[in-house]
Design a protein around this motif. Structure first.
Motif, short mmCIF file in Angstrom:
data_model
loop_
_atom_site.label_atom_id
_atom_site.label_comp_id
_atom_site.label_asym_id
_atom_site.label_seq_id
_atom_site.Cartn_x
_atom_site.Cartn_y
_atom_site.Cartn_z
N ALA A 5 -7.43 -7.79 10.38
CA ALA A 5 -6.07 -7.35 10.04
C ALA A 5 -5.54 -6.39 11.10
CB ALA A 5 -6.09 -6.65 8.69
N PRO A 6 -4.23 -6.33 11.22
CA PRO A 6 -3.66 -5.29 12.07
C PRO A 6 -3.97 -3.93 11.45
CG PRO A 6 -1.94 -6.76 11.20
CD PRO A 6 -3.23 -7.15 10.57
N CYS A 7 -4.20 -2.92 12.28
CA CYS A 7 -4.47 -1.58 11.73
C CYS A 7 -3.28 -1.12 10.90
CB CYS A 7 -4.77 -0.60 12.84
SG CYS A 7 -6.42 -0.90 13.54
N PRO A 8 -3.57 -0.38 9.82
CA PRO A 8 -2.51 -0.04 8.88
C PRO A 8 -1.55 1.03 9.37
CG PRO A 8 -4.54 1.02 8.22
CD PRO A 8 -4.87 0.11 9.38
N VAL A 9 -0.34 0.90 8.89
CA VAL A 9 0.66 1.95 8.97
C VAL A 9 0.62 2.60 7.59
CG1 VAL A 9 3.13 2.44 9.09
CG2 VAL A 9 2.14 0.67 10.55
N LEU A 10 0.44 3.91 7.53
CA LEU A 10 0.40 4.62 6.26
C LEU A 10 1.70 5.38 6.07
CD1 LEU A 10 -3.21 6.14 6.48
CD2 LEU A 10 -2.51 3.94 5.53
N ILE A 11 2.44 4.98 5.03
CA ILE A 11 3.70 5.67 4.73
C ILE A 11 3.72 6.01 3.24
CG2 ILE A 11 5.07 4.79 6.67
CD1 ILE A 11 6.15 2.60 4.86
N ASP A 12 4.00 7.26 2.93
CA ASP A 12 3.98 7.69 1.53
C ASP A 12 5.08 7.03 0.71
OD1 ASP A 12 1.74 9.27 1.91
OD2 ASP A 12 2.91 11.07 2.33
N SER A 13 6.17 6.68 1.35
CA SER A 13 7.28 6.00 0.67
C SER A 13 7.71 4.80 1.50
CB SER A 13 8.47 6.95 0.51
OG SER A 13 9.61 6.24 0.06
N VAL A 27 0.67 0.14 4.31
CA VAL A 27 0.10 0.74 3.11
C VAL A 27 1.04 1.86 2.68
CG1 VAL A 27 -1.87 1.95 2.12
CG2 VAL A 27 -2.23 0.16 3.83
N THR A 28 1.56 1.74 1.48
CA THR A 28 2.52 2.73 0.98
C THR A 28 1.94 3.48 -0.20
OG1 THR A 28 3.67 1.50 -0.76
CG2 THR A 28 4.31 1.00 1.51
N GLY A 29 2.60 4.58 -0.53
CA GLY A 29 2.31 5.29 -1.76
C GLY A 29 3.28 4.91 -2.85
N ILE A 85 -0.30 7.90 -6.72
CA ILE A 85 1.03 7.39 -6.41
C ILE A 85 1.70 8.37 -5.45
CG2 ILE A 85 3.30 6.81 -7.37
CD1 ILE A 85 1.82 6.14 -10.02
N GLY A 86 2.32 7.83 -4.42
CA GLY A 86 3.01 8.66 -3.44
C GLY A 86 2.15 9.09 -2.26
N GLU A 87 0.89 8.67 -2.22
CA GLU A 87 -0.01 9.07 -1.14
C GLU A 87 -0.66 7.85 -0.49
OE1 GLU A 87 -2.70 12.28 -1.97
OE2 GLU A 87 -1.23 13.25 -3.29
N ALA A 88 -0.10 7.43 0.62
CA ALA A 88 -0.59 6.25 1.32
C ALA A 88 -2.03 6.42 1.80
CB ALA A 88 0.32 5.91 2.49
N ALA A 89 -2.39 7.62 2.27
CA ALA A 89 -3.75 7.83 2.76
C ALA A 89 -4.76 7.64 1.64
CB ALA A 89 -3.89 9.22 3.39
N ASP A 90 -4.44 8.09 0.44
CA ASP A 90 -5.34 7.90 -0.69
C ASP A 90 -5.42 6.43 -1.07
OD1 ASP A 90 -7.12 9.28 -2.53
OD2 ASP A 90 -5.71 8.71 -4.11
N THR A 91 -4.29 5.74 -0.96
CA THR A 91 -4.27 4.29 -1.22
C THR A 91 -5.20 3.58 -0.25
OG1 THR A 91 -2.02 4.41 -2.07
CG2 THR A 91 -2.77 2.25 -1.31
N TRP A 92 -5.13 3.93 1.02
CA TRP A 92 -5.98 3.31 2.04
C TRP A 92 -7.45 3.67 1.82
CZ3 TRP A 92 -6.76 -0.51 5.01
CH2 TRP A 92 -7.59 -0.45 6.12
N GLU A 93 -7.74 4.92 1.55
CA GLU A 93 -9.12 5.38 1.41
C GLU A 93 -9.80 4.90 0.13
OE1 GLU A 93 -11.11 6.98 3.55
OE2 GLU A 93 -9.52 6.94 5.04
N HIS A 94 -9.05 4.89 -0.99
CA HIS A 94 -9.68 4.69 -2.29
C HIS A 94 -9.10 3.55 -3.12
CE1 HIS A 94 -11.76 8.42 -1.56
NE2 HIS A 94 -10.61 8.99 -1.28
#
Length: 122
Positions: A5-13, A27-29, A85-94
């Motif tokens: 996959a292409p490396c993710p873009v992490l955006i909270d919104s 990857v969004t929050g 919800i609202g945290e893209a980094a947490d979505t990616w990590e967990h």
């Protein structure tokens, strides 16, 4: 199994999506409701990931999945119990995939496994 996959873009919104994110794993929050659809249509990612927000009344928290499927845009949600919800980094990590549209399933993603364990962006 991991998917290249292409490396993710992490955006909270999802409102933070930019034209340069086209073709990327986004990857969004954000919740996966209908309000995210215009943003995903404007910037077509390789895959969009949202939070299912507990699914909600009449599936409101995952409504975007089928709406984006109609446009051939791959989209998935992670369980609200697995990522904030609202945290893209947490979505990616967990984040654990809870729902997918057919386009996301065709990429090889599976419900019930962590997003990060399913994709290899190295």
């Amino acid at each position: 199994m991991t998917i290249a996959a292409p490396c993710p873009v992490l955006i909270d919104s999802v409102t933070q999506v930019e034209p340069g994110h086209a073709g990327r794993l986004i990857v969004t929050g954000s919740h996966g409701g209908a309000s995210v659809v215009p943003y995903a249509r404007a910037v077509r990612g390789w895959l969009y990931v949202f939070n299912d927000a507990g699914v909600g009344k009449d599936g409101a928290g995952i409504a975007a999945l089928e709406l984006l499927q109609a446009d051939g845009i791959a989209a998935a949600t992670v369980a609200h119990t697995s990522a904030r919800i609202g945290e893209a980094a947490d979505t990616w990590e967990h984040g654990v995939i809870s729902r997918l549209n057919a386009a996301a399933a065709a990429l090889g993603l599976a419900v019930g496994a962590r997003l990060r364990e399913q994709v290899d962006c190295s």
